[in-house]
Scaffold this motif. Structure first.
Motif, short mmCIF file in Angstrom:
data_model
loop_
_atom_site.label_atom_id
_atom_site.label_comp_id
_atom_site.label_asym_id
_atom_site.label_seq_id
_atom_site.Cartn_x
_atom_site.Cartn_y
_atom_site.Cartn_z
N GLN A 89 72.24 48.04 -1.15
CA GLN A 89 71.85 47.22 -2.27
C GLN A 89 70.44 47.63 -2.73
N PRO A 90 70.14 47.47 -4.04
CA PRO A 90 68.81 47.85 -4.54
C PRO A 90 67.66 47.25 -3.75
N SER A 91 67.82 45.99 -3.33
CA SER A 91 66.75 45.35 -2.56
C SER A 91 66.56 46.06 -1.21
N ARG A 92 67.67 46.45 -0.62
CA ARG A 92 67.59 47.17 0.66
C ARG A 92 66.97 48.55 0.47
N LEU A 93 67.33 49.21 -0.64
CA LEU A 93 66.78 50.52 -0.91
C LEU A 93 65.28 50.43 -1.19
N TRP A 94 64.88 49.37 -1.90
CA TRP A 94 63.46 49.17 -2.18
C TRP A 94 62.69 48.94 -0.88
N ALA A 95 63.32 48.24 0.06
CA ALA A 95 62.68 48.01 1.35
C ALA A 95 62.50 49.30 2.14
N ARG A 97 61.60 52.17 0.78
CA ARG A 97 60.80 53.12 0.01
C ARG A 97 59.73 53.78 0.87
N ARG A 214 74.05 49.52 -14.95
CA ARG A 214 73.61 48.12 -15.09
C ARG A 214 74.44 47.35 -16.10
N VAL A 264 74.77 52.81 -5.45
CA VAL A 264 73.75 51.76 -5.36
C VAL A 264 73.90 50.77 -6.50
#
Length: 613
Positions: A89-95, A97, A214, A264
């Motif tokens: 998930q985008p939030s997981r990918l951002w975490a 970074r 999106r 993603v």
């Protein structure tokens, strides 16, 4: 002769329509080689590589152009990255970074610096040495992902860190290709405007893919879902994966990166699981085809002619890359075991090196012969990786669990001794504790002991297969011993030891399956029950209730299932598994039928129906 016969058969088949022979040979090679290599403990990847070598141009010669297969099979890597993207998930990918751009950049930079030294040490100029070494830095995404999946490590923190590094390496191919163009003879003549144009096209491709994902993908799948046409959903899934890969390719980026981004973007879609199920069969077949193609591309003539140089390159590159990965991992806080495992998994070169070397050859940095030698070096390193992983697993000692906060079983005394306090033992203990019985708990997993302490349980460390531990845990004073370990063979060993040393103490044992139950009866367990038997009967009773079966009929059916199961266990005991004297001993001293049939007390008809339902 074999190659000539195969070629003749192929031409004959081609004359009568579509030539199925190559397809059959590919599938047959995989079907034979992969199970064989997995049975030998060598892994599926090495099986594919060996099969490709056998049927390729340097084996039986069924295929003369492995590169054409590799181009198609690269879609397996693309689809693999799409499925990985669905889990991110985008939030997981951002975490992640920090791991992607911190750990990933550090590893790529350290490896590139060290591996450049191999070419310089062999007397090559700086630019070819840099390009050659940097190509080897790019790890094989296909191999590492396959191994992580087989080891079920993708979801673990150490697996996520490796995925982060692989993502950075996939991103790195873009600036590396631009750097190759700049370092080429005359490459510095490329204008600044052209460079910025290339960067702008790449960023534009990413932005277009993000906007499409999106605002377009989820509505598209909603419309297709209403059509209720499964084959159209599968076609749409393939369209999304291949379309995203193509968009990235047009932008000069990695196809695998495009598929990953598409995954993603769809990771929070309600159609995520449907997409994963649709893509999975194609991913598995094409990824296997990729490894077959790599095996076919291994040019034995080049290896024989330059075996000394290739051996030096393989050893030099793999050792230096291993050292660099290990050092960076330790620098970023990984423990010794994780750092070493990561270094072994990522020590090989990867499929993106082929792209980089081909580009360097086109612009004149590498010669055709150097390209062939480096390609062979990459493939040999990929073939060695499964063997290195096997050696790592066999030679590295098993991790010793921490004993912090864990007390050894010593001078315990209670009415009930329970050996094993996992999910089964925890439930069994509750009625005993509720009734005020004193219970001593021992467990061999320190982590489980610490977790139990958080819930108010006092559990001691102890191995139930050791007689001294049983004495220390108070087995000789116990009125009852419950064996609740989660391994059938261990349960049999503990029960046998207890009945030999403490024959007057009743033993209740947890069985894994019917065969394990028969073994426990054989070694003297006073009562045994399969961990899933009663819960499965309750589930079956509930299913009958929801199918509108009458209460009395449900009770009769469940009782009949119990009776037939007891008969099968009785047959297992008398069917030659154990000798007659052992069976006579069991039947003479144990209430065999009640222990099996009456694992839970029989209730009156109405109550039985209620319990079953």
């Amino acid at each position: 002769m074999a190659a000539e016969a195969t070629a003749e058969a192929a031409s004959h088949a081609a004359a009568h329509g579509f030539n199925l022979l190559p397809v059959v040979v590919l599938l047959g090679a995989a079907v034979v080689a992969v199970p064989l290599f997995k049975r030998l403990g060598l892994g599926s990847v090495l099986g594919y590589l060996a099969a490709g070598l056998v049927i390729g141009p340097f084996g039986f010669g069924v295929f003369s152009d492995p590169q054409s297969i590799l181009h198609v099979a690269e879609l397996g890597v693309v689809m693999f990255l799409f499925i990985i993207g669905l889990e991110m998930q985008p939030s997981r990918l951002w975490a992640m970074r920090g791991e992607i751009f911190g750990l990933g950049l550090a590893q790529v930079g350290a490896c590139a610096a060290l591996l450049t030294c191999v070419g310089l040490a062999l007397g090559y100029p700086l630019v070819p040495s840099f390009v050659s070494g940097t190509g080897f830095v790019l790890t094989s995404t296909a191999i590492v992902m396959q191994v992580l999946e087989e080891r079920r490590s993708l979801a673990l923190p150490k697996g996520r860190r490796i995925v982060a590094i692989l993502l950075l390496e996939d991103l790195a191919i873009v600036p590396l290709l631009a750097l190759v163009a700049f370092l080429a003879p005359g490459g510095n003549e490329v204008t600044l405007a052209e460079r910025f144009t290339g960067i702008a096209i790449g960023l534009g491709s990413i932005l277009a893919l993000v906007l499409a994902g999106r605002y377009l993908l989820d509505p598209m799948f909603r419309i297709l879902g209403k059509a209720k046409a499964r084959e159209v959903m599968t076609a749409a899934a393939l369209f999304v994966v291949l379309g995203a890969a193509l968009a990235m390719q047009f932008g000069g980026l990695s196809m695998a990166m495009g598929a990953f981004l598409a995954g993603v973007l769809l990771s929070e879609s309600s159609f995520r699981h449907q997409l994963e199920a649709d893509i999975e069969p194609f991913r598995g077949v094409l990824l296997g085809l990729f490894f077959l193609g790599v095996g076919m591309a291994l040019d034995l003539a080049v290896i024989v002619a330059n075996w000394q140089l290739i051996a030096i390159c393989v050893i030099g590159y793999m050792i230096l890359k291993t050292l660099a990965i290990y050092a960076v991992a330790r620098l970023f806080g990984a423990n010794n075991r994780e750092a070493f495992e990561r270094a072994v998994l990522m020590a090989q070169g990867g499929e993106f090196a082929f792209v980089l070397y081909a580009a360097a050859t086109t612009v004149g940095i590498l010669t055709i012969e150097e390209n062939a030698i480096l390609t062979a070096t990459i493939i040999v390193s990929m073939a060695l990786t499964p063997l290195m992983i096997i050696a790592h697993d066999r030679l590295l000692p098993k991790p010793q669990p921490s004993m912090d906060g864990v007390e050894m079983a010593e001078n315990l005394s209670a009415s009930v001794l329970m050996i094993g306090f996992g999910r089964f033992g925890q439930i069994v203990s509750q009625p005993l504790l509720a009734a005020g019985c004193s219970v001593s708990l021992i467990e061999a997993d320190p982590e489980l002991i610490r977790d139990s302490r958080d819930f108010g349980f006092k559990v001691y460390y102890g191995d139930g297969t050791r007689l001294d531990i049983l004495h220390a845990a108070g087995a000789h004073d116990a009125r009852l011993i419950i064996v609740a370990v989660n391994d059938g063979a261990t349960a049999v060993k503990i029960t046998e030891l207890i009945k030999a040393e403490f024959p007057l103490v009743p033993v209740l044992a947890r069985a894994i399956d019917r065969e394990n139950a028969a073994e426990l009866i054989h070694v003297g367990a006073d009562f045994q029950i399969r961990e899933t038997f009663e819960s499965a009967l309750v589930m079956g009773g509930q299913a009958l209730a929801m199918m509108d079966v009458e209460e009395t009929e449900r009770a009769r059916i469940i009782a009949d299932v119990r009776r037939r199961d007891a008969e099968r266990l009785d047959i297992e005991l008398t069917g030659g598994l154990y000798d007659t004297s052992a069976r006579s001993l069991i039947l003479g001293n144990l209430p065999l039928k009640p222990a099996i049939v009456d694992a839970t007390p029989q209730l009156p008809t109405a109550a039985a129906g209620e319990a079953a339902g």
